[in-house]
Design a protein around this motif. Sequence first.
Motif, PDB file in Angstrom:
ATOM      1  N   GLY A  23      28.868 -10.162 -42.359  1.00 28.80           N
ATOM      2  CA  GLY A  23      29.191 -10.173 -40.938  1.00 28.80           C
ATOM      3  C   GLY A  23      29.436  -8.809 -40.327  1.00 28.80           C
ATOM      4  N   LEU A  24      29.225  -7.738 -41.103  1.00 30.81           N
ATOM      5  CA  LEU A  24      29.425  -6.372 -40.606  1.00 30.81           C
ATOM      6  C   LEU A  24      28.068  -5.847 -40.165  1.00 30.81           C
ATOM      7  CD1 LEU A  24      31.747  -5.213 -43.520  1.00 30.81           C
ATOM      8  CD2 LEU A  24      32.456  -6.091 -41.286  1.00 30.81           C
ATOM      9  N   THR A  25      27.704  -6.145 -38.934  1.00 30.88           N
ATOM     10  CA  THR A  25      26.326  -5.943 -38.493  1.00 30.88           C
ATOM     11  C   THR A  25      26.098  -4.644 -37.729  1.00 30.88           C
ATOM     12  OG1 THR A  25      26.784  -7.292 -36.538  1.00 30.88           O
ATOM     13  CG2 THR A  25      25.808  -8.407 -38.445  1.00 30.88           C
ATOM     14  N   ARG A  26      27.159  -4.003 -37.262  1.00 30.92           N
ATOM     15  CA  ARG A  26      27.006  -2.680 -36.647  1.00 30.92           C
ATOM     16  C   ARG A  26      27.232  -1.649 -37.739  1.00 30.92           C
ATOM     17  NH1 ARG A  26      28.947  -0.502 -30.804  1.00 30.92           N
ATOM     18  NH2 ARG A  26      28.826   1.749 -31.183  1.00 30.92           N
ATOM     19  N   HIS A  51      12.345   7.007 -41.486  1.00 29.48           N
ATOM     20  CA  HIS A  51      11.742   5.870 -42.189  1.00 29.48           C
ATOM     21  C   HIS A  51      12.828   4.923 -42.695  1.00 29.48           C
ATOM     22  CE1 HIS A  51       9.059   3.447 -44.586  1.00 29.48           C
ATOM     23  NE2 HIS A  51       9.734   3.740 -45.682  1.00 29.48           N
ATOM     24  N   THR A  52      13.916   5.502 -43.194  1.00 31.97           N
ATOM     25  CA  THR A  52      15.043   4.686 -43.649  1.00 31.97           C
ATOM     26  C   THR A  52      15.673   3.949 -42.474  1.00 31.97           C
ATOM     27  OG1 THR A  52      15.460   6.222 -45.464  1.00 31.97           O
ATOM     28  CG2 THR A  52      17.241   4.722 -44.879  1.00 31.97           C
ATOM     29  N   LEU A  53      15.782   4.619 -41.336  1.00 28.78           N
ATOM     30  CA  LEU A  53      16.295   3.965 -40.133  1.00 28.78           C
ATOM     31  C   LEU A  53      15.422   2.766 -39.763  1.00 28.78           C
ATOM     32  CD1 LEU A  53      18.007   3.624 -37.591  1.00 28.78           C
ATOM     33  CD2 LEU A  53      16.674   5.465 -36.528  1.00 28.78           C
ATOM     34  N   GLU A  54      14.126   2.932 -39.817  1.00 34.22           N
ATOM     35  CA  GLU A  54      13.212   1.831 -39.491  1.00 34.22           C
ATOM     36  C   GLU A  54      13.465   0.627 -40.399  1.00 34.22           C
ATOM     37  OE1 GLU A  54       9.431   3.657 -39.949  1.00 34.22           O
ATOM     38  OE2 GLU A  54       9.444   4.608 -37.955  1.00 34.22           O
ATOM     39  N   GLN A  55      13.670   0.884 -41.679  1.00 33.50           N
ATOM     40  CA  GLN A  55      13.896  -0.209 -42.629  1.00 33.50           C
ATOM     41  C   GLN A  55      15.227  -0.912 -42.360  1.00 33.50           C
ATOM     42  OE1 GLN A  55      13.318   2.298 -46.150  1.00 33.50           O
ATOM     43  NE2 GLN A  55      11.492   1.118 -46.659  1.00 33.50           N
ATOM     44  N   ILE A  56      16.257  -0.126 -42.039  1.00 32.27           N
ATOM     45  CA  ILE A  56      17.564  -0.716 -41.751  1.00 32.27           C
ATOM     46  C   ILE A  56      17.500  -1.540 -40.464  1.00 32.27           C
ATOM     47  CG2 ILE A  56      19.945  -0.161 -41.072  1.00 32.27           C
ATOM     48  CD1 ILE A  56      19.796   2.213 -43.042  1.00 32.27           C
ATOM     49  N   ALA A  57      16.824  -0.997 -39.458  1.00 33.67           N
ATOM     50  CA  ALA A  57      16.777  -1.656 -38.152  1.00 33.67           C
ATOM     51  C   ALA A  57      16.019  -2.979 -38.195  1.00 33.67           C
ATOM     52  CB  ALA A  57      16.147  -0.719 -37.121  1.00 33.67           C
ATOM     53  N   ARG A  58      15.174  -3.160 -39.195  1.00 33.95           N
ATOM     54  CA  ARG A  58      14.413  -4.410 -39.317  1.00 33.95           C
ATOM     55  C   ARG A  58      15.252  -5.559 -39.883  1.00 33.95           C
ATOM     56  NH1 ARG A  58      10.158  -1.183 -41.991  1.00 33.95           N
ATOM     57  NH2 ARG A  58       8.697  -0.460 -40.396  1.00 33.95           N
ATOM     58  N   ILE A  59      16.408  -5.252 -40.434  1.00 35.11           N
ATOM     59  CA  ILE A  59      17.246  -6.289 -41.037  1.00 35.11           C
ATOM     60  C   ILE A  59      17.820  -7.176 -39.942  1.00 35.11           C
ATOM     61  CG2 ILE A  59      19.301  -6.717 -42.438  1.00 35.11           C
ATOM     62  CD1 ILE A  59      18.767  -3.927 -43.723  1.00 35.11           C
ATOM     63  N   ASN A  60      17.699  -8.452 -40.127  1.00 30.96           N
ATOM     64  CA  ASN A  60      18.103  -9.418 -39.108  1.00 30.96           C
ATOM     65  C   ASN A  60      19.575  -9.245 -38.707  1.00 30.96           C
ATOM     66  OD1 ASN A  60      17.706 -11.699 -37.415  1.00 30.96           O
ATOM     67  ND2 ASN A  60      18.758 -12.976 -38.916  1.00 30.96           N
ATOM     68  N   GLY A  61      19.806  -9.076 -37.414  1.00 29.36           N
ATOM     69  CA  GLY A  61      21.164  -9.006 -36.879  1.00 29.36           C
ATOM     70  C   GLY A  61      21.792  -7.628 -36.863  1.00 29.36           C
ATOM     71  N   VAL A  62      21.175  -6.660 -37.552  1.00 26.54           N
ATOM     72  CA  VAL A  62      21.781  -5.330 -37.678  1.00 26.54           C
ATOM     73  C   VAL A  62      21.533  -4.491 -36.425  1.00 26.54           C
ATOM     74  CG1 VAL A  62      21.508  -3.110 -38.863  1.00 26.54           C
ATOM     75  CG2 VAL A  62      21.829  -5.195 -40.182  1.00 26.54           C
ATOM     76  N   THR A  63      22.582  -3.800 -35.980  1.00 26.62           N
ATOM     77  CA  THR A  63      22.434  -2.745 -34.980  1.00 26.62           C
ATOM     78  C   THR A  63      22.909  -1.442 -35.618  1.00 26.62           C
ATOM     79  OG1 THR A  63      24.637  -3.182 -34.050  1.00 26.62           O
ATOM     80  CG2 THR A  63      22.771  -4.290 -33.021  1.00 26.62           C
TER      81      THR A  63
END
Length: 240
Positions: free
Chosen positions: A44-47, A65-77
Motif C-alpha cells: 500500500g506504499l504507492t508513492r 530507464h529504471t524510472l520507466e520500469q518503476i512507473a509502469r508498476i500498477n498504482g505507483v506514483t
Amino acid sequence: MIEVIPAIDLIDGKCVRLSQGDYDRCTDYNLSPEDMAKRFADHGLTRIHVVDLDGAKASSPRNLHTLEQIARINGVTAEWGGGIKTGQALKDVFNAGATYAIIGSIAAREPQLMTEWLQTYGGEKLILGADVRNGKVAVSGWLEETADTIDDLLARFIPSGLSQAICTDISKDGMLEGPAFGMYTRLQEAFPDVVFTVSGGISSIRDIERLDALGLRRVITGKAIYEGHLTLKELQRYAR
C-alpha cells in the motif's frame, strides 16, 4: 495521518544508500529497484521517492530507464530527483513516467528558472528539494554548500506557487539516529501552506509515530527498511 514514502536511491541502476550524503560511504543492497517498488506497492506504499545519485553527480538524469520500469508498476506514483538542471531534463523525467519532479540545485542556483518551471508545471508537480548541512542548503548531490537557508528558498518560491518541499538534514541522513524533529516542526509552523516531507534519520516506527503526533504530513524512509529496522508490515497502517 502521516504519509510514508519509501525511498529508492540509484547508482548504476541498483538500490544503494549513502551515509550523510557521502558517495564514499555507499551501501549497495544488490536489490532490483523494480522489485522493491513492487514490494512497496503490494503493502500500500504507492508513492515512491526515487533519487538518481548518478544524475545528481553528472548534472543530468542517468537512470531514466529504471524510472520507466518503476512507473509502469500498477498504482505507483514516483517522485524523482537527481540531475534535473535543464528544461529538457525536466521534460525527460516526466516523459519517463515521474508524477512529481524534485528540484534542488537549480532552485538554489538559478531561482528565475525555478520560478518559470513553477509557473509552467505548477506546485502540484514540482517539489522543492532542500538538503541542509550546517544550516545551509547543499547542492550537486550534497557535494557543495550554498549561502541560502531553507527559509530563504521557501520565501523566494511560495509566491510562485510552491506548495511542497522535501527537507533533508544531511547530518541525520542514513545514520538511523532519528530525524531533526525540531527543524520540521519549526518549518511547518513558519510555512503552514507548504506540505513538508521529513527526510533523513528515520530509525524505527517510533520516529514515524512521533512525527505523526507532531502533525507532520509526509515522511521518507529508506535505510531503516533496507536494514530491517522497519518492516513493510509495520508501515501498512500508513498506506494511502
